[in-house]
Design an enzyme around this catalytic site. Sequence first.
Site, mmCIF file in Angstrom:
data_model
loop_
_atom_site.group_PDB
_atom_site.id
_atom_site.type_symbol
_atom_site.label_atom_id
_atom_site.label_comp_id
_atom_site.label_asym_id
_atom_site.label_seq_id
_atom_site.Cartn_x
_atom_site.Cartn_y
_atom_site.Cartn_z
ATOM 1 N N GLU A 159 0.832 -1.211 0.000
ATOM 2 C CA GLU A 159 0.000 0.000 0.000
ATOM 3 C C GLU A 159 0.863 1.255 0.000
ATOM 4 O O GLU A 159 1.849 1.339 0.717
ATOM 5 C CB GLU A 159 -0.934 0.034 1.214
ATOM 6 C CG GLU A 159 -1.852 -1.164 1.336
ATOM 7 C CD GLU A 159 -2.891 -1.262 0.223
ATOM 8 O OE1 GLU A 159 -2.975 -0.343 -0.611
ATOM 9 O OE2 GLU A 159 -3.613 -2.272 0.181
ATOM 10 N N GLY A 160 0.457 2.233 -0.786
ATOM 11 C CA GLY A 160 1.252 3.446 -0.956
ATOM 12 C C GLY A 160 0.999 4.519 0.096
ATOM 13 O O GLY A 160 0.123 4.390 0.959
ATOM 14 N N HIS A 169 -2.804 15.869 -12.441
ATOM 15 C CA HIS A 169 -2.133 14.666 -11.941
ATOM 16 C C HIS A 169 -2.241 13.605 -13.025
ATOM 17 O O HIS A 169 -3.320 13.051 -13.265
ATOM 18 C CB HIS A 169 -2.745 14.158 -10.638
ATOM 19 C CG HIS A 169 -2.173 12.826 -10.232
ATOM 20 N ND1 HIS A 169 -2.928 11.814 -9.674
ATOM 21 C CD2 HIS A 169 -0.904 12.332 -10.347
ATOM 22 C CE1 HIS A 169 -2.153 10.765 -9.464
ATOM 23 N NE2 HIS A 169 -0.928 11.040 -9.859
ATOM 24 N N TRP A 170 -1.133 13.331 -13.643
ATOM 25 C CA TRP A 170 -1.078 12.396 -14.774
ATOM 26 C C TRP A 170 -0.397 11.118 -14.306
ATOM 27 O O TRP A 170 0.817 10.984 -14.353
ATOM 28 C CB TRP A 170 -0.291 13.042 -15.919
ATOM 29 C CG TRP A 170 -0.349 12.308 -17.215
ATOM 30 C CD1 TRP A 170 -1.432 11.763 -17.808
ATOM 31 C CD2 TRP A 170 0.765 12.069 -18.112
ATOM 32 N NE1 TRP A 170 -1.083 11.196 -19.015
ATOM 33 C CE2 TRP A 170 0.260 11.375 -19.227
ATOM 34 C CE3 TRP A 170 2.129 12.389 -18.076
ATOM 35 C CZ2 TRP A 170 1.065 10.973 -20.288
ATOM 36 C CZ3 TRP A 170 2.933 12.004 -19.134
ATOM 37 C CH2 TRP A 170 2.397 11.299 -20.231
ATOM 38 N N ARG A 171 -1.200 10.188 -13.849
ATOM 39 C CA ARG A 171 -0.647 8.942 -13.326
ATOM 40 C C ARG A 171 -0.372 7.981 -14.469
ATOM 41 O O ARG A 171 -1.263 7.707 -15.273
ATOM 42 C CB ARG A 171 -1.657 8.344 -12.339
ATOM 43 C CG ARG A 171 -1.289 7.027 -11.743
ATOM 44 C CD ARG A 171 -0.288 7.186 -10.623
ATOM 45 N NE ARG A 171 0.097 5.876 -10.117
ATOM 46 C CZ ARG A 171 -0.486 5.261 -9.092
ATOM 47 N NH1 ARG A 171 -1.457 5.850 -8.436
ATOM 48 N NH2 ARG A 171 -0.087 4.073 -8.711
#
Length: 405
Positions: free
Chosen positions: A52-53, A263-265
């Site tokens: 988990e981040g 936010h470019w994931r």
Amino acid sequence: MKLISTIFCNLILINAAINTENGYCVSKDSCEETKNTLSDKKWLFYDVNPPEGFNLRRDVYMRFAILLSNEQKRGKLQEFGLVLPPWYKLYHWKTTKKREPIPWGNFFDIESLKSFAPVVELYEIFEKSLKKQLIIDTIYVLQNYENPFENDLFEDKWEVQEECPYVPQYWGYGNITANEIICVKFQGKISMLPELFQLHRNDKFIMVAQGEIPLHDNYGDRTYWKCRKSMKFNKKLTEIAFNYVKEKLNCDTELCKNYLGVHWRRQDFAKYRSKDVPTTSGTVKQIQNIMQNKLPHVQTVFIATDASAKEREILQNNLETLGYNVHYYVPNIAEVTEFDDGTIAILEQIICSHAAFFVGTHESTFTFRIQEERELLGFPSDTTFNRLCPDKGNCEKPSRWTVVN
Ligand SMILES: *[C@@H]1O[C@H](CO)[C@@H](O)[C@H](O)[C@H]1NC(C)=O
């Protein structure tokens, strides 16, 4: 006189140490207080499943902080403090050189966290330790039920299991151990956790492993937002981000009017969730669209991303061809050696939080945290709950978790 009183206090401390059954000194300020709190104080530790981040972990923290705060308001769990689990080998922090566990104070304003819940850093517990090892009395290892909808019903429940797969990591420390591990299947609200603690009423050091399993009692209510508000980043990071916004993006107020935040994931999302995210050329088109329709007088785009250098360059070139100024957060030489990936990600989040308009990535916790921050700052929700769509197919609107004061 000062010297004498110091020596005197030390003597009492040694006494306190001798009198202490579990070997922990809780306050360094007052010897008397130390004696009293020693017998009373209990500590709640928790850990989260390793993959988990950072941004999901921030939500897990809130569940535990809200649990303790709520219980203590009702006169329960009064003697408990919440131990902040150090950040250790996070999956997304690839270039992180520091392998040492990182305390929360490196990222967050601890005084602000304390204004909501009785938190303490793990190193503070170490400092109070009179032994070479920290011994946790019981670890409750939580596990999901195989079928959450048994009997077609999602019920709150828990039950003790014989065994479970679990290798304790203790946040990377080799000098922590536990007396007992209890495996528990758990499903439902976090307010049910104290029932487990009744299994060993006299424990002083309790730990919950897989702390992401219990859920918020009331996601998005007033208490949730109060806790969220207290989760301020520390002054240093806030200042660095603010200076960046001022110098590079030409804005010196909280609610900026002159840049778009994106936010470019990429990375795992581009690989495994390609139905939810656009290609690079699709991203260019959508950014252009937003600039034309929502920010017609604005030329500047700030992009937070985990994309490769190659992908960043392509996106930047394309947007510059259309006449936009493109910014990524690029750490300077001093910062490269000092900052880990986590720090840079936080700076990117703060910068996106202040943008005139924000567009994020579908179901990304990194995006969620920016949206919350913008709600707290007071941006109109229309400028916040936006997402990049896949090139083709369905593009469900993001849920709006608006602030409750
Ligand atoms: C455990 O190890 C860490 C890091 O080496 C150290 O800072 C800490 O004081 C130690 N804890 C105890 C209880 O000795």
